[in-house]
Write an enzyme that holds these catalytic residues in place. Sequence first.
Site, PDB file in Angstrom:
ATOM      1  CG  ASP A 134      -1.895  -1.123   1.264  1.00  0.00           C
ATOM      2  OD1 ASP A 134      -2.214  -1.636   0.179  1.00  0.00           O
ATOM      3  OD2 ASP A 134      -2.364  -1.496   2.349  1.00  0.00           O
ATOM      4  CG  ASP A 180     -11.633  -3.187  -1.114  1.00  0.00           C
ATOM      5  OD1 ASP A 180     -10.807  -4.092  -1.280  1.00  0.00           O
ATOM      6  OD2 ASP A 180     -11.342  -1.981  -1.217  1.00  0.00           O
TER       7      ASP A 180
END
EC number: 4.3.2.10
Length: 257
Positions: free
Chosen positions: A12, A131
């Site tokens: 990330d 997600d």
Amino acid sequence: MTVAVRVIPCLDVDAGRVVKGVNFQNLRDAGDPVELAATYDAQGADELTFLDVTASTGDRGTMIDVVTRTAEQIFIPLTVGGGVRTVEDVDRLLRAGADKVSVNTAAIARPEVLREMSERFGSQCIVLSVDARTVPDGQPDTPSGWEVTTHGGKRGTGIDAVEWAERGAELGVGEILLNSMDADGTKTGFDLPMIRAVRAAVSIPVIASGGAGAVEHFAPAVQAGADAVLAASVFHFGDLTIGQVKDSLRDAHLVVR
């Protein structure tokens, strides 16, 4: 021929640095993305994934630079996602050195963009990132019991997660990156029921993400139907190496490179 299970570290990236938190909050610095990428390549990672966690709001230029520098250093496929909205965004990332691009929020807003991207660049380049979380109490249920979220899992959409994966496959994406927001950052193991449900619904590869915390968590995700396993913090903070994960998969009689 059995296809080898892929082990994929996920980085990330926020303003050019690797970060990791729980459900994208309380982010702590985990290092330089180019250096980490080279380390994982040397350790035997099969692929790498970069997610630009600032991208949905911030500047894209930094990420393009990170991708360009990383692509010069590594020899394994690189997937880049975060803030990818248009065919032009995909083009820019592929030119910078990405091999695949993952799309999330933009596809929820306009599913047809997945077809446009896969027709232009080929299915093998386009990954649908999902997600997903259990539908919270007091909200209308979905057929599978899981819903797609946006904004790092904070905002529910009411879209059924399994049906959305199926729709992505119909629109031409080459892979599903299935991230359990319930399990993300918890280190308690992958969401096996969700993996099984999506595996039963699609024939394209499924990458399991969210929840890896120990070496014994990886094989069950593959046995549940994942073609690849993705993790972040267990690799970044030295809890596990790629080699240890591959050994655990071999011990479970799974094929790895």
